[in-house]
Design a protein around this motif. Structure first.
Motif, mmCIF file in Angstrom:
data_model
loop_
_atom_site.group_PDB
_atom_site.id
_atom_site.type_symbol
_atom_site.label_atom_id
_atom_site.label_comp_id
_atom_site.label_asym_id
_atom_site.label_seq_id
_atom_site.Cartn_x
_atom_site.Cartn_y
_atom_site.Cartn_z
ATOM 1 N N THR A 108 0.831 -1.213 0.000
ATOM 2 C CA THR A 108 0.000 0.000 0.000
ATOM 3 C C THR A 108 0.864 1.262 0.000
ATOM 4 N N SER B 123 -1.581 -2.903 -8.902
ATOM 5 C CA SER B 123 -2.092 -1.673 -8.304
ATOM 6 C C SER B 123 -0.884 -0.785 -8.042
ATOM 7 N N ALA B 124 -1.149 0.464 -7.683
ATOM 8 C CA ALA B 124 -0.056 1.401 -7.450
ATOM 9 C C ALA B 124 0.010 1.768 -5.981
ATOM 10 N N ALA C 100 0.493 4.058 -2.780
ATOM 11 C CA ALA C 100 -0.022 5.423 -2.663
ATOM 12 C C ALA C 100 1.014 6.473 -3.040
ATOM 13 N N PHE D 163 2.775 7.000 -9.781
ATOM 14 C CA PHE D 163 2.102 6.595 -11.022
ATOM 15 C C PHE D 163 0.756 5.950 -10.675
ATOM 16 N N GLU D 164 -0.074 5.794 -11.696
ATOM 17 C CA GLU D 164 -1.374 5.152 -11.543
ATOM 18 C C GLU D 164 -1.490 4.013 -12.543
ATOM 19 N N VAL D 165 -2.241 2.984 -12.172
ATOM 20 C CA VAL D 165 -2.489 1.846 -13.060
ATOM 21 C C VAL D 165 -3.789 2.100 -13.809
ATOM 22 N N ASN D 166 -3.697 2.111 -15.141
ATOM 23 C CA ASN D 166 -4.874 2.381 -15.987
ATOM 24 C C ASN D 166 -5.241 1.163 -16.824
ATOM 25 N N LEU E 284 0.415 2.506 -17.571
ATOM 26 C CA LEU E 284 0.644 3.386 -16.431
ATOM 27 C C LEU E 284 0.434 4.841 -16.824
ATOM 28 N N LYS E 285 -0.057 5.584 -15.882
ATOM 29 C CA LYS E 285 -0.079 7.036 -15.994
ATOM 30 C C LYS E 285 0.938 7.573 -14.995
ATOM 31 N N ASN F 231 2.875 10.235 -12.955
ATOM 32 C CA ASN F 231 2.662 11.587 -12.429
ATOM 33 C C ASN F 231 3.943 12.231 -11.911
#
Length: 674
Positions: free
Chosen positions: A428, A443-444, A446, A450-453, A490-491, A493
């Protein structure tokens, strides 16, 4: 102007002969001519307003005189003077300050003898109103004085005497004698007649004629030397190898090896015992001999001895001493090797080894989850397990790598490890005390940046990756050979990430190396890639280790005067000899250590761990051969070229001569036409 051949002026005698011809030449000639010719001639003279016959005669004589003068100047080799030749005696004194020049006794050394002889030559040259230059070799060859005249005698001699003060006047390293000799070009371009004196203890296969070699070595000198020493981790124990030689004398050397803090747990472990062994090494004919201290089982000892040559001495480390103690060594705080001899150069009679206390690197590998496409349960990957086992073996001499595998269903740790590998199922929050490798993140975390798309399925087709940039993590790899059939989109950030591999606009390998976070992200599963079948995968894991855990120094034993490359796992690194400290904060850094001895290299890693290592600086092994013969020194090669001093004006005089001859011919023609 200057006449290089003054005898050519004898041609000027021709002027006297010319004048004599004009003096004895009759002013009239008896001829029979018609009265009509005289009448026409008188009319011609009558019409002239200005009589020029006398002027023409003067010009004719002047041309003839100048022609003879020009011929005389040509014969005399007339030149313009560009600069004056130096007639004073001039010398360039080159003093060798390599480590072998420390050879000698309590009273005098080769370096002292070299400086004394150079001072005498300088005084001798000054006494003759000469010019003196002094070059001192070292890490950087420098002019102690350049083209100093008699008026500067006191300053030059004072500076030369100062070479004998201070411990580092004579270096502990090697010097580039060819480069030092090449520096004499600055003097020889001014005065090619300058004489070069080379004060050294070496002989050379060839020297230029304008170099005088002054060898300050003495025949009775000799040197017993430790050329090198290494400690190799073999079969769970250390094997020590020591290379020795004796130059200038055949002698049986007594070699002693002492292990301090044998099998210690840490550098502060005062309860650890010491080991001390000694062997006799017979050295002959300036040869290099090797002493091996190694544990070999009794039943295998003879077979091992059969593999050794006559230049090797073997000491079998006993399993138990008289008191029943096992003397084998699997860790040590330091090793000290000495030769018990009083020779002409004691500086290479000792050697220290460090690096016997390996830093522990804790690795946690966690793999768990469920395949979102098939619903299959995911667990530890044998390819990761094998790659980590290989890393553990490859770096056994440097690190004590402890691998912990968090089993499925058991909690994973987010602190207390140096390297975390999470496959499929992600924590987490990212661990803050180590390097984190996220493989196939479902999952990414916190704070991952990056974010998982979702997933990109290539419909059973494999797509090949491309390299975004050159990076140490990709060293030796061929990204275009790597294919995937499914990956996580991935996105990103966090702009601190650097993209290493990609497919189209999607990043497929990212890395970030900052104080706050050291992360690598590979958003695809090994189950959907050919990567684990390629050599690129173990290379990738190895490169990740090398990038995030760089070697502080390339070797624990380096030569004096050698450039040392330094790396750090934190913000700052300090090198200390116990008195002086040098701090670096930009890496990789480079420094040069000139004095033999032990140096402490300390740093605090980004994870907050204090890491202290010790390196040993030694004399170059080539300097131990105090009677070495070097190759030829081709420079400098200068010949006296008159064009450096004079500009030839022959062409200009020749042009003037042609012009005068043409004018003289014209005047003669005009006179005869009357």
């Amino acid at each position: 102007m200057r006449l290089l051949l003054p005898l050519g002026l004898l041609a000027l005698v021709g002027i006297l002969i010319l004048l004599l011809i004009y003096i004895i030449k009759p002013n009239f000639q008896q001829k029979l001519i018609s009265s009509t010719y005289i009448w026409k001639l008188s009319l011609k003279f009558k019409k002239r307003k200005i009589p020029i016959s006398k002027l023409r005669n003067i010009l004719l004589v002047a041309c003839q005189v100048l022609i003879i003068t020009a011929i005389s100047l040509i014969l005399s080799k007339t030149v313009w003077v560009l600069k004056e030749q130096i007639t004073q005696p001039e010398v360039v004194l080159i003093i060798d300050s390599s480590a072998s020049m420390r050879t000698g006794d309590e009273v005098s050394s080769r370096y002292i003898r070299a400086v004394d002889k150079a001072v005498k030559e300088a005084n001798k040259t000054f006494d003759r109103d000469g010019i003196v230059s002094v070059i001192v070799t070292g890490g950087e060859n420098t002019y102690l004085s350049e083209r100093a005249y008699k008026e500067n005698r006191d300053q030059v001699i004072s500076e030369m005497d100062a070479l004998l003060t201070g411990d580092t006047s004579c270096t502990y390293g090697s010097v580039d004698m060819s480069a030092a000799v090449a520096m004499t070009d600055r003097v020889l371009t001014v005065n090619p007649n300058a004489k070069i004196y080379l004060y050294t203890d070496s002989t050379y296969a060839g020297l230029s004629d304008n170099i005088s070699l002054v060898n300050v070595a003495e025949e009775e000198e000799w040197n017993a030397a430790i050329l090198d020493a290494t400690a190799t981790y073999e079969d769970n124990y250390y094997t020590f190898r020591v290379e020795v030689a004796c130059y200038g004398r055949d002698k049986d050397l007594t070699l002693r090896l002492t292990v301090n803090g044998a099998n210690a747990e840490s550098s502060e472990d005062t309860a650890a015992g010491d080991r001390s062994w000694k062997v006799t090494v017979p050295c002959m004919n300036d040869g290099v001999y090797t002493a091996i201290f190694k544990y070999v089982p009794a039943e295998e000892e003879q077979a091992f001895l059969d593999t050794l040559d006559d230049t090797t001495v073997f000491y079998n480390i006993p399993v138990g001493s008289a008191e029943g103690q096992d003397e084998r060594v699997y860790a040590y705080q330091s090793v000290f090797v000495t030769i018990d001899e009083r020779d002409s150069m004691p500086q290479d009679n000792a050697f220290s080894l460090y690096g016997g206390l390996k830093e522990t690197v804790k690795v946690q590998y966690y793999s768990s989850g469920t395949d979102p496409k098939t619903g299959a349960s995911l667990g530890p990957n044998i390819f990761f397990q094998q790659a980590l086992a290989a890393i553990q073996k490859i770096y056994a001499n440097r690190w004590n790598i402890e691998i912990t595998e968090a089993k499925k269903g058991n909690p994973y740790a987010t602190e207390g490890f140096d390297f975390y590998i999470f496959e499929h199922e992600m924590p987490t929050k990212l661990p803050a005390d180590g390097v984190v490798f996220l493989a196939d993140p479902m999952s990414a975390p916190a704070d991952a940046g990056f974010e998982v798309n979702g997933y990109v399925d290539c419909n059973g087709q494999s797509v090949f990756l491309t390299s975004e940039t050159s990076h140490p993590i990709l060293s030796g790899m061929t990204p275009t050979n790597i294919s995937v059939s499914r990956y996580t989109r991935l996105k990103v950030n966090d702009t601190a990430y650097t993209g290493l591999l990609s497919y189209g606009a999607d990043p497929l390998l990212l890395v970030k190396n900052e104080k706050e976070a050291r992360v690598a992200v590979m958003p695809f599963s090994l189950h959907y890639s050919n990567l684990p079948l390629l050599v690129d995968f173990p290379l990738l894991i190895n490169n990740l280790f090398g990038y995030f855990f760089p070697t502080t120094v390339d070797s624990m034993a380096i030569e004096a005067g050698e450039d040392v490359s330094l790396n750090c796992r934190g913000e700052e690194l300090t090198v200390s000899d116990g008195v002086n400290k040098t701090t670096f904060n930009t890496f990789p850094a480079s420094m040069r250590l000139y004095v033999p001895g032990s140096y402490t290299v300390s740093q605090t890693t980004y994870a907050g761990k204090d890491v202290v290592e010790t390196i040993y600086v030694r004399m170059p092994r080539a300097e131990s051969n105090i009677f070495a013969q070097e190759g030829a020194i081709r420079s400098p090669y200068y010949e006296i070229d008159e064009s450096d001093y004079y500009a030839d004006v022959l062409l200009y005089i020749a042009c003037a001569l042609v012009a005068l001859l043409t004018l003289e011919w014209y005047l003669q023609h005009r006179e005869s036409s009357l």
